[in-house]
Design a protein around this motif. Structure first.
Motif, PDB file in Angstrom:
ATOM      1  N   GLN A  65       0.831  -1.202   0.000  1.00 13.74           N
ATOM      2  CA  GLN A  65       0.000   0.000   0.000  1.00 13.74           C
ATOM      3  C   GLN A  65       0.865   1.252   0.000  1.00 13.74           C
ATOM      4  OE1 GLN A  65      -3.374   0.193   2.542  1.00 13.74           O
ATOM      5  NE2 GLN A  65      -3.633   2.405   2.246  1.00 13.74           N
ATOM      6  N   THR A  66       1.977   1.231   0.721  1.00 19.02           N
ATOM      7  CA  THR A  66       2.847   2.401   0.755  1.00 19.02           C
ATOM      8  C   THR A  66       3.393   2.706  -0.624  1.00 19.02           C
ATOM      9  OG1 THR A  66       3.444   1.888   3.045  1.00 19.02           O
ATOM     10  CG2 THR A  66       4.857   3.433   1.879  1.00 19.02           C
ATOM     11  N   TYR A  67       3.715   1.667  -1.385  1.00 23.50           N
ATOM     12  CA  TYR A  67       4.199   1.894  -2.750  1.00 23.50           C
ATOM     13  C   TYR A  67       3.160   2.627  -3.585  1.00 23.50           C
ATOM     14  CZ  TYR A  67       8.776  -0.322  -3.088  1.00 23.50           C
ATOM     15  OH  TYR A  67      10.114  -0.585  -2.983  1.00 23.50           O
ATOM     16  N   ILE A  68       1.939   2.141  -3.595  1.00 22.18           N
ATOM     17  CA  ILE A  68       0.959   2.797  -4.466  1.00 22.18           C
ATOM     18  C   ILE A  68       0.556   4.155  -3.903  1.00 22.18           C
ATOM     19  CG2 ILE A  68      -1.117   1.682  -3.500  1.00 22.18           C
ATOM     20  CD1 ILE A  68      -2.023   1.471  -6.543  1.00 22.18           C
ATOM     21  N   ASP A  69       0.562   4.309  -2.583  1.00 21.67           N
ATOM     22  CA  ASP A  69       0.315   5.625  -1.993  1.00 21.67           C
ATOM     23  C   ASP A  69       1.383   6.631  -2.421  1.00 21.67           C
ATOM     24  OD1 ASP A  69      -1.934   4.730  -0.648  1.00 21.67           O
ATOM     25  OD2 ASP A  69      -0.945   4.578   1.305  1.00 21.67           O
ATOM     26  N   SER A  70       2.566   6.135  -2.773  1.00 23.73           N
ATOM     27  CA  SER A  70       3.680   6.994  -3.187  1.00 23.73           C
ATOM     28  C   SER A  70       3.722   7.210  -4.689  1.00 23.73           C
ATOM     29  CB  SER A  70       5.006   6.376  -2.717  1.00 23.73           C
ATOM     30  OG  SER A  70       5.011   6.188  -1.313  1.00 23.73           O
ATOM     31  N   TYR A 129      -2.881   0.859 -20.339  1.00 23.69           N
ATOM     32  CA  TYR A 129      -3.644   0.840 -19.094  1.00 23.69           C
ATOM     33  C   TYR A 129      -3.606   2.225 -18.464  1.00 23.69           C
ATOM     34  CZ  TYR A 129      -4.317  -4.192 -19.081  1.00 23.69           C
ATOM     35  OH  TYR A 129      -4.718  -5.459 -19.402  1.00 23.69           O
ATOM     36  N   ALA A 130      -4.708   2.611 -17.853  1.00 26.45           N
ATOM     37  CA  ALA A 130      -4.823   3.926 -17.227  1.00 26.45           C
ATOM     38  C   ALA A 130      -4.228   3.868 -15.822  1.00 26.45           C
ATOM     39  CB  ALA A 130      -6.281   4.365 -17.191  1.00 26.45           C
ATOM     40  N   ASP A 131      -2.905   3.830 -15.783  1.00 28.59           N
ATOM     41  CA  ASP A 131      -2.134   3.877 -14.543  1.00 28.59           C
ATOM     42  C   ASP A 131      -1.408   5.215 -14.544  1.00 28.59           C
ATOM     43  OD1 ASP A 131      -2.967   1.245 -14.479  1.00 28.59           O
ATOM     44  OD2 ASP A 131      -0.972   0.388 -14.152  1.00 28.59           O
ATOM     45  N   MET A 132      -1.941   6.216 -13.822  1.00 25.97           N
ATOM     46  CA  MET A 132      -1.423   7.579 -13.925  1.00 25.97           C
ATOM     47  C   MET A 132      -1.414   8.246 -12.562  1.00 25.97           C
ATOM     48  SD  MET A 132      -3.274   8.908 -17.443  1.00 25.97           S
ATOM     49  CE  MET A 132      -4.932   8.431 -16.922  1.00 25.97           C
ATOM     50  N   ILE A 133      -0.568   9.260 -12.444  1.00 28.71           N
ATOM     51  CA  ILE A 133      -0.544  10.085 -11.245  1.00 28.71           C
ATOM     52  C   ILE A 133      -0.669  11.548 -11.640  1.00 28.71           C
ATOM     53  CG2 ILE A 133       0.706   8.443  -9.816  1.00 28.71           C
ATOM     54  CD1 ILE A 133       3.290   9.896 -10.380  1.00 28.71           C
ATOM     55  N   LEU A 134      -1.362  12.320 -10.806  1.00 30.31           N
ATOM     56  CA  LEU A 134      -1.583  13.749 -11.015  1.00 30.31           C
ATOM     57  C   LEU A 134      -0.825  14.494  -9.921  1.00 30.31           C
ATOM     58  CD1 LEU A 134      -3.177  15.837 -12.738  1.00 30.31           C
ATOM     59  CD2 LEU A 134      -4.992  15.684 -11.011  1.00 30.31           C
ATOM     60  N   ILE A 135       0.063  15.404 -10.325  1.00 31.01           N
ATOM     61  CA  ILE A 135       1.005  16.014  -9.396  1.00 31.01           C
ATOM     62  C   ILE A 135       0.781  17.514  -9.324  1.00 31.01           C
ATOM     63  CG2 ILE A 135       3.468  16.358  -8.886  1.00 31.01           C
ATOM     64  CD1 ILE A 135       3.879  13.862 -10.801  1.00 31.01           C
ATOM     65  N   ASP A 136       0.728  18.017  -8.112  1.00 30.80           N
ATOM     66  CA  ASP A 136       0.614  19.446  -7.869  1.00 30.80           C
ATOM     67  C   ASP A 136       2.030  20.023  -7.844  1.00 30.80           C
ATOM     68  OD1 ASP A 136      -0.128  21.979  -7.222  1.00 30.80           O
ATOM     69  OD2 ASP A 136      -0.755  21.526  -5.170  1.00 30.80           O
ATOM     70  N   ASP A 149       7.121  13.722  -1.966  1.00 28.44           N
ATOM     71  CA  ASP A 149       6.086  14.285  -1.101  1.00 28.44           C
ATOM     72  C   ASP A 149       4.726  13.721  -1.511  1.00 28.44           C
ATOM     73  OD1 ASP A 149       4.312  15.806   0.363  1.00 28.44           O
ATOM     74  OD2 ASP A 149       5.203  17.747  -0.168  1.00 28.44           O
ATOM     75  N   GLN A 150       4.218  12.775  -0.723  1.00 30.70           N
ATOM     76  CA  GLN A 150       2.924  12.162  -1.071  1.00 30.70           C
ATOM     77  C   GLN A 150       1.813  13.190  -1.190  1.00 30.70           C
ATOM     78  OE1 GLN A 150       1.534   8.897   1.280  1.00 30.70           O
ATOM     79  NE2 GLN A 150       3.363   7.648   0.965  1.00 30.70           N
ATOM     80  N   SER A 151       1.873  14.258  -0.405  1.00 31.91           N
ATOM     81  CA  SER A 151       0.795  15.252  -0.440  1.00 31.91           C
ATOM     82  C   SER A 151       0.730  15.981  -1.773  1.00 31.91           C
ATOM     83  CB  SER A 151       0.962  16.263   0.701  1.00 31.91           C
ATOM     84  OG  SER A 151       2.080  17.121   0.462  1.00 31.91           O
ATOM     85  N   LYS A 152       1.838  15.975  -2.533  1.00 33.30           N
ATOM     86  CA  LYS A 152       1.853  16.620  -3.842  1.00 33.30           C
ATOM     87  C   LYS A 152       1.338  15.695  -4.950  1.00 33.30           C
ATOM     88  CE  LYS A 152       3.615  20.551  -2.520  1.00 33.30           C
ATOM     89  NZ  LYS A 152       2.832  21.828  -2.612  1.00 33.30           N
ATOM     90  N   ILE A 153       1.219  14.417  -4.647  1.00 32.78           N
ATOM     91  CA  ILE A 153       0.643  13.469  -5.605  1.00 32.78           C
ATOM     92  C   ILE A 153      -0.841  13.394  -5.280  1.00 32.78           C
ATOM     93  CG2 ILE A 153       0.784  11.153  -6.580  1.00 32.78           C
ATOM     94  CD1 ILE A 153       3.625  10.965  -5.452  1.00 32.78           C
ATOM     95  N   ILE A 154      -1.614  14.236  -5.912  1.00 29.42           N
ATOM     96  CA  ILE A 154      -2.998  14.442  -5.475  1.00 29.42           C
ATOM     97  C   ILE A 154      -3.963  13.443  -6.104  1.00 29.42           C
ATOM     98  CG2 ILE A 154      -2.594  16.876  -4.992  1.00 29.42           C
ATOM     99  CD1 ILE A 154      -4.147  17.493  -7.596  1.00 29.42           C
ATOM    100  N   GLY A 155      -3.532  12.758  -7.161  1.00 31.86           N
ATOM    101  CA  GLY A 155      -4.370  11.737  -7.781  1.00 31.86           C
ATOM    102  C   GLY A 155      -3.534  10.540  -8.173  1.00 31.86           C
TER     103      GLY A 155
END
Length: 434
Positions: free
Chosen positions: A102-107, A376-383, A395-401
């Motif tokens: 879970q920590t990996y995907i949370d990151s 595959y729709a494996d994406m991250i949205l970064i602030d 910074d996990q808080s900057k990975i908002i999606g």
């Protein structure tokens, strides 16, 4: 915005800066997700259909593929007691592995390559649970315990042993029987052990070839813990697929790597060297001890060799050896910073190594690692912009999606993690053919 989507709901990302990992610079555009895949990517705003879709206004934020860690240990659980990984109760250990996943995907990591488990089935069980949608985690290639010859184990209690070609074949068959995707050979030493040195080599060509031949015959790939120059060359002579560390690669080894650059991957695990030198003092291993053991020398040699690999077009990927006390889970993106600051990769090349090359090492180059129609729709949205500041990905808080398989793990509307998506049946724990 609404809460997390269902798998059959279309999602339209609009007003985002798209880093598509094709080699292009980022551009303003839109991405339409239908089901578990990206249906269309379009430059500009307003052209893709909105009817029936949930529209996510990115407000100019950075949209990119999920990241890949090419050297993952779910079962290293932030411990300085490595022998204790072998004696820990399997029930407790399994729960801690699930937390690592879970920590990996949370990151923001949606792809991980298993580089050995502390107990035979831990990786396989966690991979299967992720694929069944029972726990959150990245797409994962599972390993079993690393295989060493007698007298060559780094930590005996978490190692499988084999001597000679026939025992190597049997050890590989055990991995097959347990359902692994990979085999790990522990070929060289590690200075922190005190007696197993990084420039050692413990395997023979006959043992290596037997393991690789049997693994390839059964559809598994082989990775090697190979710090020494000779272990790197032995890996290359005998068809190993993924080389970990490669710190002391010499000119002959570089030539061999270049000759095989279209099939081989190197994952150096740089943060282990950096952190052992600078962050281990609180755990009883001060910098002067690390330097005396040879870690600064190894880091210097590794930086020199890896820069040459980059110049020669060899596929070098970030990630590795997180989960020790001074390389804790959740700090994975430090390797990206090391690629920029130590190896002089551009931020763009670093992101490509962590995304497009990730799809390649996962054996899904046409499905993972790019923001591209059909993937595959494996994406991250970064602030923020990791091309301007690569450390933002720490910074996990900057990975908002965070989206995996077309479903939000972390919803940019709520900021909350959702129930993990379930992979399609064809990817449930089966090695993808080369």
């Amino acid at each position: 915005m609404t809460s997390a989507n269902t798998p059959d709901q279309s999602i339209l990302f609009t007003n985002v800066r798209i880093f598509d990992s094709t080699g292009s610079d980022p551009y303003e555009g839109e991405v339409l997700v239908e089901g578990e895949r990206i249906a269309e990517v379009r430059k500009g705003t307003g052209d893709l259909p909105r009817e029936g879709a949930r529209v996510v206004d990115g407000q100019g934020k950075f949209l990119m593929s999920g990241l890949c860690d090419a050297h993952t240990h779910f079962s290293w659980v932030n411990s300085a007691d490595l022998p204790g990984l072998g004696t820990m109760g399997v029930e407790e250990h399994t729960l801690l592995c699930a937390r690592s996943a879970q920590t990996y995907i949370d990151s923001g990591y949606t792809m991980c390559v298993g580089a050995a488990a502390a107990k035979p089935r831990l990786d396989v069980v966690i991979r299967n649970a992720i694929n069944a949608g029972q726990i959150p985690g990245p797409r994962y290639l599972a390993n079993c315990q690393e295989i060493a010859v007698t007298g060559g184990a780094l930590v005996k209690g978490i190692t499988a042993f084999a001597d000679g070609p026939e025992e190597m074949r049997k050890a590989v068959r055990r991995n097959v029987d347990l359902g692994a995707d990979l085999v790990k050979l522990s070929m060289s030493g590690e200075e922190i052990t005190g007696n197993q040195h990084a420039e050692d080599n413990y395997f023979s060509d006959e043992e290596t070839l037997a393991a690789v031949t049997e693994a390839h015959r059964r559809g598994l790939r082989v990775c090697s813990h190979a710090r020494s120059g000779e272990s790197v060359k032995m890996s290359l002579r005998n068809g190993v697929d993924i080389i970990y560390h490669a710190s002391f690669t010499d000119e002959e080894g570089l030539d061999m790597l270049e000759e095989q650059k279209d099939r081989i991957f190197v994952a150096p695990g740089l943060n282990w060297l950096v952190a052992t030198l600078h962050d281990a003092e609180a755990f009883g291993y001060p910098p002067e001890a690390a330097e005396a053991a040879g870690y600064q020398h190894e880091l210097d040699c590794a930086i020199e060799a890896l820069k040459k690999m980059k110049e020669r077009g060899i596929r070098v990927l970030p990630g590795g050896d997180y989960g020790f006390a001074w390389t804790p889970h959740g700090t994975y993106a430090r390797d990206l910073q090391h690629f920029v600051e130590l190896l002089e990769f551009s931020p763009k090349d670093t992101l490509l190594a962590a995304t497009a090359l990730g799809g390649q090492i996962m054996r899904m180059a046409d499905d993972l690692g790019q923001v591209k129609a059909g993937f595959y729709a494996d994406m991250i949205l970064i602030d923020g912009d990791p091309l301007e500041d690569i450390t933002i990905l720490q910074d996990q808080s900057k990975i908002i999606g965070i989206m995996k398989n077309g479903v939000f793990h972390k919803d940019p509307g709520s900021g909350q993690s959702a129930r993990p998506s379930t992979l399609s049946e064809t990817h449930r724990g089966t090695p993808i053919p080369a």
